[in-house]
Design an enzyme around this catalytic site. Structure first.
Site, PDB file in Angstrom:
ATOM      1  N   LYS A  88     -13.947  17.537  46.194  1.00 39.27           N
ATOM      2  CA  LYS A  88     -12.783  16.942  47.133  1.00 39.27           C
ATOM      3  C   LYS A  88     -13.434  16.659  48.555  1.00 39.27           C
ATOM      4  O   LYS A  88     -13.454  15.616  48.922  1.00 39.27           O
ATOM      5  CB  LYS A  88     -11.938  18.075  47.273  1.00 39.27           C
ATOM      6  CG  LYS A  88     -10.803  17.826  46.119  1.00 39.27           C
ATOM      7  CD  LYS A  88     -10.489  18.988  45.645  1.00 39.27           C
ATOM      8  CE  LYS A  88      -9.704  18.681  44.048  1.00 39.27           C
ATOM      9  NZ  LYS A  88      -9.310  19.852  43.255  1.00 39.27           N
TER      10      LYS A  88
ATOM     11  N   ASP B 213      -9.621  30.273  47.414  1.00 34.91           N
ATOM     12  CA  ASP B 213      -9.821  28.965  46.619  1.00 34.91           C
ATOM     13  C   ASP B 213      -9.602  27.937  47.951  1.00 34.91           C
ATOM     14  O   ASP B 213      -8.737  27.596  48.432  1.00 34.91           O
ATOM     15  CB  ASP B 213      -8.677  28.658  45.865  1.00 34.91           C
ATOM     16  CG  ASP B 213      -8.866  27.455  44.982  1.00 34.91           C
ATOM     17  OD1 ASP B 213      -9.896  26.527  45.558  1.00 34.91           O
ATOM     18  OD2 ASP B 213      -8.243  27.310  43.915  1.00 34.91           O
TER      19      ASP B 213
ATOM     20  N   TRP C 234      -2.120  25.571  41.795  1.00 33.07           N
ATOM     21  CA  TRP C 234      -3.528  26.012  41.606  1.00 33.07           C
ATOM     22  C   TRP C 234      -3.656  27.529  41.743  1.00 33.07           C
ATOM     23  O   TRP C 234      -4.194  28.335  40.911  1.00 33.07           O
ATOM     24  CB  TRP C 234      -4.719  25.392  42.459  1.00 33.07           C
ATOM     25  CG  TRP C 234      -4.866  24.097  42.168  1.00 33.07           C
ATOM     26  CD1 TRP C 234      -4.511  22.845  42.816  1.00 33.07           C
ATOM     27  CD2 TRP C 234      -5.507  23.559  40.795  1.00 33.07           C
ATOM     28  NE1 TRP C 234      -5.008  21.837  42.166  1.00 33.07           N
ATOM     29  CE2 TRP C 234      -5.464  22.257  41.017  1.00 33.07           C
ATOM     30  CE3 TRP C 234      -5.971  24.263  39.691  1.00 33.07           C
ATOM     31  CZ2 TRP C 234      -6.003  21.427  40.098  1.00 33.07           C
ATOM     32  CZ3 TRP C 234      -6.554  23.494  38.727  1.00 33.07           C
ATOM     33  CH2 TRP C 234      -6.556  21.877  39.040  1.00 33.07           C
TER      34      TRP C 234
HETATM   35  C1  LIG Z   1      -8.976  20.599  42.436  1.00 39.11           C
HETATM   36  C2  LIG Z   1      -8.586  21.979  42.538  1.00 39.11           C
HETATM   37  C3  LIG Z   1      -8.754  23.077  41.574  1.00 39.11           C
HETATM   38  C4  LIG Z   1      -9.835  22.827  40.228  1.00 39.11           C
HETATM   39  O1  LIG Z   1     -11.091  22.313  40.522  1.00 39.11           O
HETATM   40  P1  LIG Z   1     -12.112  22.149  39.223  1.00 39.11           P
HETATM   41  O2  LIG Z   1     -13.314  22.076  40.038  1.00 39.11           O
HETATM   42  O3  LIG Z   1     -11.604  20.940  38.581  1.00 39.11           O
HETATM   43  O4  LIG Z   1     -11.877  23.282  38.175  1.00 39.11           O
HETATM   44  C5  LIG Z   1      -8.563  24.414  41.841  1.00 39.11           C
HETATM   45  N1  LIG Z   1      -8.104  24.608  43.163  1.00 39.11           N
HETATM   46  C6  LIG Z   1      -7.609  23.748  43.795  1.00 39.11           C
HETATM   47  C7  LIG Z   1      -6.957  24.191  45.327  1.00 39.11           C
HETATM   48  C8  LIG Z   1      -7.808  22.385  43.873  1.00 39.11           C
HETATM   49  O5  LIG Z   1      -7.787  21.495  44.681  1.00 39.11           O
END
Ligand SMILES: *Cc1c(COP(=O)(O)O)cnc(C)c1O
Length: 359
Positions: free
Chosen positions: A193, A169, A102
């Site tokens: 999540k 993030d 990511w």
């Molecule tokens: C799942 C995830 C993403 C992507 O998320 P979306 O909402 O599907 O764009 C980005 N960064 C991390 C750390 C993730 O776990």
């Protein structure tokens, strides 16, 4: 109904009591005679929901007044572009810490908007050691991924970046432990999540970082638009916000993030301990880098047939979605906030039973 524990990395489990509450209110929200899904986002009913969601989140994370809370769409992936478009504007450069798939995607997207430098890269899935002198004091921000969903690693402490704001993030570990929000300039997280249904993205942004975007930035991608309009410039993802509010209620009732962290540590310790003791499976991440949320594991001999058998038999037992990410293989158990201790206990028992039968 069959009792299932869902170890999916996202969209992931939601607390059962939240789903029951949503079910009870599905057809008639708060005496309105309408479903939340049918309410105008300008109605008093819905404004009460979004305001309560924000108040609850501020309470849970102790978010100070000089930070804005935004309820957006587009997922964390849209933030990969939105953060640089809005923040990489003074010196047009940023430092990115690379700790997994990511972070790589975030870095790649940011390259479209300025001079982006890699600072610290994971080797063999270790979180790099970061010292202040590694960061460019003139960077507009430093980007990190606090929990690496696919690799199963996490930062145990934040890097010291001096006066350079940290953009994080936090998609896969927001709300899993208390954090000090004032250490960040911007936090973003896709909801699916640890917060609620897909379709909602939470952004927490420090006041001074809003309003710097050039006029060329599209209205919907400018944080200022959403700050000025309290996340309702256009129709926000109303039902996802409502469920997120119920999840925040659930966390507050549980005793907040200190309590959540205790439970998360109990669950993770139990699972890692079982994997460390196993003769046929192993958790490859070194103890100091291990994520509390995503636990990858593999067969010690790299036996893919055995792994497939494990995943299939686990499914029979109601242990769902244990297959590892397609890029790393093996297994992965995502044990987010909503995974009850009983789910992890059942998985651990199953690992032991499977081992006895397949030694
Ligand atoms: C799942 C995830 C993403 C992507 O998320 P979306 O909402 O599907 O764009 C980005 N960064 C991390 C750390 C993730 O776990």
């Amino acid at each position: 109904m069959k009792q299932v524990y869902n170890f999916s990395a996202g969209p992931a489990m939601l607390p059962k009591s939240v789903l029951e509450k949503a079910q009870a209110e599905l057809l008639d929200f708060n005496g309105s005679g309408m479903s939340v899904m049918e309410l105008s986002h300008r109605s008093k009913w819905f404004i009460d929901v979004i305001e309560a969601a924000e108040a609850n989140l501020r309470n849970l994370m102790a978010i100070p007044d000089h930070y804005h809370v935004l309820f957006l769409q587009g997922g964390a992936s849209q933030q990969f572009a939105m953060a640089p478009m809005n923040l990489m504007v003074k010196n047009k450069k940023a430092d990115y810490v690379m700790t997994g798939s990511w972070s790589k995607k975030a870095y790649k997207e940011a390259q479209n908007f300025g001079e982006v430098r890699i600072v610290g890269e994971d080797t063999n899935n270790q979180i790099p050691t970061l010292t202040k002198d590694m960061f460019d004091p003139n960077a507009d921000y430093v980007h990190i991924t606090t929990n690496n969903t696919i690799e199963g690693t996490a930062f145990s402490e934040l890097p010291d970046t001096g006066d350079v704001p940290i953009v994080a993030d936090m998609s896969s570990n927001i709300l899993s432990t208390p954090i000090d929000v004032t250490k960040f300039g911007l936090i973003y997280a896709g909801a699916q999540k640890n917060i609620g249904p897909a379709g909602l993205t939470i952004v927490i942004i420090r006041d001074d970082l809003v309003g710097q975007a050039p006029d060329s930035v599209p209205t919907m991608l400018n944080y200022q638009t959403h700050v000025k309009n309290k996340s309702s410039f256009n129709t926000p993802p109303t039902y996802s916000i409502y469920i997120a509010k119920l999840v925040f209620d659930w966390l507050l009732e549980l005793g907040g993030l200190e309590e959540m962290e205790k439970l998360n540590r109990t669950k993770a310790d139990l699972l890692y301990q079982a994997l460390d003791q196993s003769q046929i499976f192993t958790a490859p991440i070194k103890a100091e880098y291990r994520s509390l949320m995503n636990v990858p594991f593999v067969s010690v001999n790299g036996d893919q047939e055995l792994e497939a058998k494990f995943i299939a038999e686990a499914k029979q037992e109601g242990l769902e979605t244990l297959k590892g990410h397609r890029s790393v293989g093996g297994m992965r158990a995502s044990i987010y906030n909503a995974m009850p201790l009983a789910g992890v206990e059942k998985l651990v028992d199953f690992i032991k039973k499977f081992e006895e039968n397949n030694r």
